[in-house]
Write a protein that holds these residues in place. Structure first.
Motif, short mmCIF file in Angstrom:
data_model
loop_
_atom_site.label_atom_id
_atom_site.label_comp_id
_atom_site.label_asym_id
_atom_site.label_seq_id
_atom_site.Cartn_x
_atom_site.Cartn_y
_atom_site.Cartn_z
N ARG A 398 16.82 84.52 -14.86
CA ARG A 398 18.13 84.00 -13.29
C ARG A 398 19.10 82.63 -13.82
NH1 ARG A 398 12.99 84.32 -9.71
NH2 ARG A 398 14.59 84.37 -7.96
N THR A 399 18.23 82.70 -14.53
CA THR A 399 19.37 80.97 -15.12
C THR A 399 20.44 81.65 -16.33
OG1 THR A 399 18.15 80.24 -17.36
CG2 THR A 399 17.47 79.48 -15.10
N GLY A 400 20.29 82.79 -16.70
CA GLY A 400 21.85 83.23 -17.43
C GLY A 400 21.70 82.35 -18.85
N LYS A 401 20.85 81.56 -18.77
CA LYS A 401 20.55 80.39 -20.01
C LYS A 401 19.42 80.60 -21.41
CE LYS A 401 22.71 76.93 -17.15
NZ LYS A 401 22.87 75.02 -16.30
N LYS A 402 19.92 80.12 -22.35
CA LYS A 402 18.88 80.01 -22.97
C LYS A 402 18.35 78.79 -22.89
CE LYS A 402 17.80 79.13 -28.37
NZ LYS A 402 18.55 80.04 -29.50
N ILE A 403 16.94 79.22 -22.73
CA ILE A 403 16.04 77.38 -22.04
C ILE A 403 15.22 77.55 -23.51
CG2 ILE A 403 16.92 78.13 -19.30
CD1 ILE A 403 13.69 79.18 -19.29
N TYR A 404 14.68 75.66 -22.91
CA TYR A 404 13.66 75.14 -24.29
C TYR A 404 13.06 74.43 -23.47
CZ TYR A 404 17.46 75.90 -27.36
OH TYR A 404 18.78 76.43 -28.40
N TRP A 405 11.72 74.62 -23.67
CA TRP A 405 10.51 74.56 -23.78
C TRP A 405 9.89 73.27 -24.23
CZ3 TRP A 405 8.18 74.95 -19.00
CH2 TRP A 405 6.46 74.62 -18.90
N ASP A 406 9.65 71.86 -23.35
CA ASP A 406 8.54 71.52 -23.99
C ASP A 406 7.79 71.02 -23.17
OD1 ASP A 406 7.77 68.53 -24.07
OD2 ASP A 406 10.07 67.72 -23.18
N ASP A 414 16.19 72.47 -19.15
CA ASP A 414 17.41 72.87 -17.80
C ASP A 414 17.00 72.32 -16.13
OD1 ASP A 414 20.01 74.26 -16.73
OD2 ASP A 414 18.77 75.58 -16.29
N PRO A 415 17.32 71.97 -15.26
CA PRO A 415 17.22 71.56 -13.80
C PRO A 415 16.59 73.22 -12.83
CG PRO A 415 19.34 69.71 -14.39
CD PRO A 415 18.81 70.79 -15.57
N ARG A 416 17.56 73.66 -13.17
CA ARG A 416 17.59 75.00 -12.37
C ARG A 416 16.70 76.03 -12.79
NH1 ARG A 416 17.33 78.37 -8.40
NH2 ARG A 416 17.76 80.28 -8.64
N ALA A 417 15.86 75.84 -14.18
CA ALA A 417 15.01 76.40 -14.81
C ALA A 417 13.48 75.85 -14.06
CB ALA A 417 15.08 75.93 -16.45
N ASP A 418 13.31 74.44 -14.29
CA ASP A 418 12.62 73.73 -13.25
C ASP A 418 12.65 74.10 -12.02
OD1 ASP A 418 11.93 72.44 -15.74
OD2 ASP A 418 13.29 70.51 -15.52
#
Length: 434
Positions: A398-406, A414-418
């Motif tokens: 849904r974000t269209g990005k590679k996202i990293y988990w902390d 990523d703010p949108r992922a959050d």
């Protein structure tokens, strides 16, 4: 809405005080431990899997059904009649909170749409009921975490309906993976190619069907006009209520990918796909998707496609552990090992030998009798792990990005992922703090 969750909290608090329920453990549960005492089951959401789950539970001789609940009176009429033909008389409800207030119910089966799982499971735990809840456990990361907290706070037995965990051939396959015979595993593939899933034609909004309490069906979801495409089975393909095939089938197949690799949260997730098969139909979730979960030393890959059955290894669903020595392929029919050239012996198909759903239901009853969550094949923590994992895949899409988990902050980069960590609640409902 006339009856919000806040109203229920007030009424259930009075109920708890009156009958001694909640975390203090009611005296009725001492009766459950008596072998002659049948465990009384109430079912909430009984059209699809909730009905299948209930019938699997009732195959256990130590159970009886005492209550049914559904917001569709047509479904209630049908199921009540079917039970009556088997000599089973039940109390019927359209409001699940009234069922939970009954002293004739010890445990509940929850088979409602995904967006209701969290509230109903937490309310059931708070009311002193044990719970069998359909997968995926929750409809967001935040919901899953709250549900784990509730099961622990109220000391409830909570089984999540990932019944493959109760099947022998799945356990045998994972044991083979853990044996090391496949060599170093660098990639695990999981997939669902669903040829039976056709296009969902666009339909206009219309009147609420007679006998349906639509406001109660919506619950915490956004208020919208009634549309038949969003009701009953098809709710799965709309973000308001569920997560498409990623959370419908992904929680089954990816669960075994995680078990085989003894994996937890991924370092990163990326996904690509869309509505490639049916671009103009009514569904919102992607009909074609590839997702890559990154770990140290290996990746897990998910893929799904609607309308075709031609999945990897000529299977329309499955998990493949690809090692240097060979590849183990597993699905609901069985498992086999395909050797890498001459590096190991092939293992012919080891077929399914049992009924996973019935075994899973029996395991739930066993754990209730023993008051021991450690006996469960899919306790709430395991259900949360795989539901969160699948939600991460949808968030990446849904974000269209590679996202990293902390993992320490429990946030993405990523703010949108959050923003997608928590599903929005409407109509006066909120996720309980536990």
């Amino acid at each position: 809405m006339k009856n919000t969750r806040r109203n229920f909290i007030r009424t259930s608090a009075a109920f708890t005080a009156a009958v001694g329920m909640g975390s203090a453990m009611p005296s009725a549960f001492s009766m459950i431990n008596r072998p002659e005492r049948k465990i009384r089951i109430g079912a909430i959401g009984i059209k699809g899997m909730g009905w299948s789950d209930l019938n699997a539970v009732l195959k256990h001789p130590g159970t009886e059904c005492t209550a049914l609940c559904d917001v569709d009176r047509n479904v209630l009429d049908m199921r009540e009649k079917e039970l009556a033909e088997r000599g089973i008389k039940v109390k019927r409800y359209t409001d699940y909170r009234e069922l939970l207030a009954s002293d004739k119910v010890d445990a509940v089966v929850i088979g409602t749409p995904d967006h209701w799982h969290c509230l109903q499971m937490i309310d059931a735990c708070a009311a002193g009921k044990d719970v069998y809840v359909e997968k995926p456990l929750g409809n967001s990361i935040t919901e899953c975490e709250a549900m784990v907290g509730a099961a622990r706070k109220y000391n409830r037995i909570v089984q999540v309906g990932q019944w493959q965990r109760s099947q022998k051939h799945f356990r045998d396959a994972v044991a083979f993976v853990h044996s090391g015979k496949l060599g170093s595993i660098r990639l695990v593939k999981a997939w669902a190619y669903q040829g039976w899933m056709k296009s969902i034609p666009v339909k206009p909004d219309g009147p609420v069907p007679e006998g349906v309490d639509y406001d109660r069906w919506l619950g915490p979801a956004e208020k919208r006009p009634f549309n038949p495409n969003r009701f009953h089975f098809e709710f799965r393909w709309f973000w308001d209520y569920a997560g498409g095939l990623m959370t419908d089938w992904g929680v089954h197949m990816l669960d075994y990918a995680l078990l085989g690799m003894k994996a937890g949260r991924p370092k990163s997730v990326m996904a690509s796909g869309g509505k490639f098969a049916y671009p103009d139909d009514a569904a919102e979730t992607p009909d074609t998707l590839t997702t890559v979960f990154e770990f140290d030393g290996f990746n897990i890959q998910w893929e799904h496609a609607n309308g075709i059955d031609g999945g990897p290894y000529r299977r329309n669903h499955g998990v493949a552990f690809i090692g240097n020595q060979g590849t183990l392929v597993l699905n609901r029919d069985g498992w086999e090992v395909i050797p890498e050239k001459e590096r190991m012996e092939a293992v012919p198909l080891q077929p399914r030998t049992d009924n996973g759903l019935e075994l899973h239901a029996a395991n739930f009853i066993e754990a209730i009798r023993a008051r021991d969550s450690s006996l469960l094949h899919c306790p709430v923590e395991a259900g949360a792990d795989i539901a969160i994992f699948s939600q991460m895949g949808n968030i990446a899409y849904r974000t269209g990005k590679k996202i990293y988990w902390d993992p320490s902050a429990k946030r993405f980069n990523d703010p949108r992922a959050d923003q997608l960590i928590t599903a929005p609640y409407h109509n006066g409902y909120s996720i309980p703090e536990v």
